[in-house]
Write a protein that holds these residues in place. Sequence first.
Motif, short mmCIF file in Angstrom:
data_model
loop_
_atom_site.label_atom_id
_atom_site.label_comp_id
_atom_site.label_asym_id
_atom_site.label_seq_id
_atom_site.Cartn_x
_atom_site.Cartn_y
_atom_site.Cartn_z
N LEU A 158 -2.75 -8.10 -12.45
CA LEU A 158 -3.48 -6.96 -11.89
C LEU A 158 -4.91 -6.91 -12.37
O LEU A 158 -5.79 -6.40 -11.67
N ASN A 159 -5.15 -7.43 -13.56
CA ASN A 159 -6.52 -7.45 -14.11
C ASN A 159 -7.26 -8.73 -13.79
O ASN A 159 -8.49 -8.76 -13.83
N ASP A 160 -6.53 -9.78 -13.49
CA ASP A 160 -7.14 -11.07 -13.13
C ASP A 160 -6.36 -11.65 -11.95
O ASP A 160 -5.56 -12.57 -12.11
N PRO A 161 -6.58 -11.11 -10.76
CA PRO A 161 -5.80 -11.54 -9.59
C PRO A 161 -6.31 -12.86 -9.01
O PRO A 161 -6.86 -12.90 -7.90
N TYR A 162 -6.10 -13.92 -9.75
CA TYR A 162 -6.64 -15.22 -9.35
C TYR A 162 -5.83 -15.78 -8.17
O TYR A 162 -4.60 -15.82 -8.21
N LEU A 163 -6.55 -16.27 -7.16
CA LEU A 163 -5.92 -16.86 -5.99
C LEU A 163 -6.25 -18.34 -5.91
O LEU A 163 -7.42 -18.73 -6.00
N TYR A 164 -5.23 -19.15 -5.74
CA TYR A 164 -5.40 -20.58 -5.52
C TYR A 164 -5.63 -20.83 -4.03
O TYR A 164 -4.73 -20.60 -3.21
N LYS A 165 -6.83 -21.27 -3.67
CA LYS A 165 -7.13 -21.58 -2.27
C LYS A 165 -6.54 -22.94 -1.92
O LYS A 165 -6.57 -23.87 -2.72
N THR A 166 -6.03 -23.05 -0.70
CA THR A 166 -5.34 -24.26 -0.30
C THR A 166 -5.74 -24.70 1.10
O THR A 166 -6.22 -23.90 1.91
N LYS A 167 -5.53 -26.00 1.37
CA LYS A 167 -5.63 -26.56 2.72
C LYS A 167 -4.43 -27.47 2.95
O LYS A 167 -4.07 -28.27 2.06
N ILE A 168 -3.84 -27.33 4.11
CA ILE A 168 -2.75 -28.19 4.52
C ILE A 168 -3.26 -29.03 5.69
O ILE A 168 -3.66 -28.49 6.72
N LYS A 169 -3.24 -30.34 5.53
CA LYS A 169 -3.74 -31.23 6.57
C LYS A 169 -2.60 -32.09 7.10
O LYS A 169 -1.88 -32.75 6.34
N LEU A 170 -2.46 -32.07 8.42
CA LEU A 170 -1.43 -32.82 9.12
C LEU A 170 -2.09 -33.43 10.35
O LEU A 170 -2.35 -32.73 11.32
N SER A 171 -2.44 -34.74 10.25
CA SER A 171 -3.14 -35.38 11.36
C SER A 171 -4.38 -34.56 11.71
O SER A 171 -5.21 -34.26 10.85
N GLU A 172 -4.54 -34.11 12.99
CA GLU A 172 -5.72 -33.33 13.38
C GLU A 172 -5.52 -31.83 13.20
O GLU A 172 -6.36 -31.03 13.63
N ASP A 173 -4.40 -31.42 12.57
CA ASP A 173 -4.16 -30.00 12.32
C ASP A 173 -4.49 -29.68 10.86
O ASP A 173 -4.10 -30.43 9.95
N GLU A 174 -5.22 -28.58 10.66
CA GLU A 174 -5.58 -28.18 9.30
C GLU A 174 -5.49 -26.67 9.19
O GLU A 174 -6.03 -25.94 10.02
N VAL A 175 -4.78 -26.20 8.13
CA VAL A 175 -4.59 -24.77 7.91
C VAL A 175 -5.06 -24.43 6.50
O VAL A 175 -4.69 -25.11 5.53
N SER A 176 -5.85 -23.37 6.38
CA SER A 176 -6.26 -22.86 5.07
C SER A 176 -5.39 -21.67 4.70
O SER A 176 -5.03 -20.86 5.56
N SER A 177 -5.05 -21.59 3.42
CA SER A 177 -4.24 -20.47 2.96
C SER A 177 -4.57 -20.22 1.49
O SER A 177 -5.59 -20.72 0.97
N TYR A 178 -3.72 -19.51 0.82
CA TYR A 178 -3.87 -19.26 -0.62
C TYR A 178 -2.54 -18.77 -1.16
O TYR A 178 -1.64 -18.38 -0.42
N PHE A 179 -2.42 -18.77 -2.47
CA PHE A 179 -1.25 -18.19 -3.13
C PHE A 179 -1.65 -17.73 -4.52
O PHE A 179 -2.72 -18.09 -5.03
N GLY A 180 -0.79 -16.96 -5.13
CA GLY A 180 -1.00 -16.52 -6.50
C GLY A 180 0.14 -16.99 -7.37
O GLY A 180 1.31 -16.91 -6.96
N MET A 181 -0.17 -17.49 -8.54
CA MET A 181 0.86 -17.90 -9.49
C MET A 181 1.35 -16.66 -10.22
O MET A 181 0.75 -16.22 -11.21
#
Length: 914
Positions: free
Chosen positions: A260-283
């Motif tokens: 709650l005091n350090d809400p760090y988000l890991y930014k991500t990219k998923i690449k599959l051939s010509e498809d690419e999706v950006s997302s994120y998650f928190g540990m």
Amino acid sequence: MKTLLLTFCFYLLSNFCFSQNIPLPEHPRPDFERLEWLNLNGYWEFEFDSLDIGKNQNWATGNTSFTKKILLPFPWGSPLSEVKDEADIAWYKKEISIPKNWSGKRTFVTIGASDYETSVWLNGKLLGTHQGGYTPFSFEISDLIKKDGKGTLVMRVDDKRRDYALYGKQGYGNARGIWQTVYLETRGTDFVSTAHFTPNIDNGSVKLELTFEEPLTQDQKITAEIETPSGLLKKDFLAKKGAEYTSTNIEIPNTRLWTLNDPYLYKTKIKLSEDEVSSYFGMRKISVAKLPGTEIPYVALNNSPIYLQLTLDQSYHPEGFYTFPSDEFMKNEIQLCKNIGLNGLRTHIKVDIPRKLYWADKLGLLVMADLPNFWGEPTPQAQKESEYTLREMIKRDYNHPAIFSWIVFNETWGLRTKVKNETSGKEENKYLPKTQNWVASMYYLAKSLDQSRLAEDNSICCGAGHTETDLNTWHEYLPGYAWEDHIKTITKNTYVGSEFHFEKGFTQGNQPMLNSECGNVWGYEGSTGDVDWSYDYHRMMNTFRMFPQMAGWLYTEHHDVINEWNGYWRFDRSMKYTGLNEIANGMNDRDFHSLVYLSNGQDITHTVKADEEVSVPIFVSVMEDIKILDRVFLAEYKLAGIDQLGNSKTITEGKLNLPYEPWMQRSFDPLKIKMPSTNGLYTLTFTLKDSKGGTVYHTNFVSFEVIDGTLPKNIQVLEKKPTEYSSATWSQKTWTAMNGLKANGAGNGQFTYTFEGKTTVASSGYLLMELGAKALFFKDRAGSEIKNTDYMLGAKAEPSQNQNSYPMTDEKTFPSEVNILIDGKLTQTVKLADDPADHRGILSWHNQAQNRKLDEAGSYGYMVKVPLTKAQIKSLNKTGKLMVKLEVKGNGGLAVYGNHFGRYAFNPSVVLVR
């Protein structure tokens, strides 16, 4: 004093409409975003179809001219949509143009949310139809785009009320038609349908699960890229031709946790051939852990128990209803909670907008997520709707670290079935065992879809109980004076194997027990109306912290809505004022939510006798492991106040050393303190610090109404009760409160008081009164009775219509100006800033009858001291009379307070000094 604002100022409206080309231009899902996308918000052609003739007349071709324009993504009927609510069926149309560089790529149109049945056509060809009101859906348009990239997109939305559809509390502002962003995007030949990240902080890894809407056309190399504090992390893995699902585990070195005091988000990219999706998650990890040193189960964040301090968030906007006007507004919704020290909210009976959940992730605020309810009976069709939406909301929102629990049902809404009583022959609404079993199955469905969070079957109230659940929650709305007895009952009956709060055949396990809705709004008769929330809240917090078996609470609510005015903020998110700092220096709203808390018990005001020795309870609740080297708290205390002569006094000051242990919940010996000799209202303030006095952890107070005191020998007081006026004339109304403890005059007019008594020869003196402006609230007018009380579906009422109401102090004032004439001569003109009601009205809260009714609770005025001239004192000494006229020329009205009501413990008085 303001009534509920239902419109934003022109500046705010024009700011979002004109400083941006379109409303809400940001990508609607930072958790699932493709690079090539085109926002279709803005003006669309629009037409209502009240006779349902559009299909037969081929409106879907796009050749029919529509007569209206609507501003998307705001639901029709909302002011921001610029279209009134005139029918249940409506059509939308927009000319679209696909960017040239999209040529040959798979292109889709996505609707963020549209209620209820939505059909979509491109160039007259039906793309598909979707049913449901809260989650996104997409249709491919690749083969229907013209060679020049242009096309006509047409949508028809049927939003007729259906008993089985998930309507929730839309009566507060309906989500009619499209209410979230519409956009185009390109995808690959093979493309990702969902990308779910499940963190495992115990072994420093994250599981990535991918689904594909269509079986893969060939073997695919997939690359996952994760931005970490130490650099870019890549993981390649393969998915076979024909696969519809694949997964992999990725180690996360030097894990930075989402807190709650350090809400760090890991930014991500998923690449599959010509498809690419950006997302994120928190540990981060959601689980259940014991409160250290006890066997009490708590919700845990990252294996550490967390004391939940949440608010119910109806998630409405006065102009956009279900839809907010800007991304900044959504960010501020979360920041408001953080500002006053809350650690979470419950989005109530609404699947909230993804960007708002993003800001909860980004800023560090926990979220309980509700499945909206249907209002009919639990028919197979209603069950199907609930199951579908539960699946879709979990699928959409899986990656939001802020969400810690899914709530499937609320207060058994929609779960009762009409059955005939065999004895009386009358129909009754019953929560049937077969429905209870279905509710339990919905809990298991939620757990099967998401094992990384908690799930709750039914947030219970009104006689219903739990089935299978991870949380043992309950709702209760009580007056402040009733909490201690109620929580004693709750905690006594909460144990493993107990049937308390559970349906027959189900028992308690080791679930955390918490209050998941509370407040004073329903604690008094009716909806209570607009009332100061802070005084009963103070009593409630003091009590809650003395019962650590309750692992948290959830206050109703974040902001006012159309018929509930118990929010921390107004509907337009303007401020309400508690006045805490004027009672106890340094205290503010955050002190109610401090993880280190010093409680003096449920009763925060006491009536005591002058010179009495009083025992003040001291209970310290610590809901964290703070580091104090010598393990000692310093509790500084000060008793001070204003006596019946209007004089400010400090009676005594002192310090206490209180031994500290992490997570301690401990009662200390009470503080013995002697009350002053003179009547008045006095406040004992505690400031809890570290032993060196450098860090302040908490400030709290308890007040004392001192009676039966004595006056200094050189003082004489002539006084009148507020109702003992010799004359009163008011243009609107004259009346009293609390059996004469307060006199009210509305409009323009006057109160005249004749002070009499045998006086000793005085050398000086002053007039002393507590006066406030006085609005004529709705409840005090003829014909103010509330006739429609179906509040859950949006019954309308004025904020001050309920007889218990007294609107709380806020940013809009109701001032008055009073001419004070003594013996017929104008002596002073006093400006009264407002007709306020908040925690500062201690006496008008403290002296309420305990009968679940309120009479102008929290209202108070301003101390007015008018020095008497030598001529006035001479005349009084001679005649034994002094005539005081309080005259209001405008329409601000006047309230006169007595010694047991308002903020000060004195009647209208003439104080004489020998």
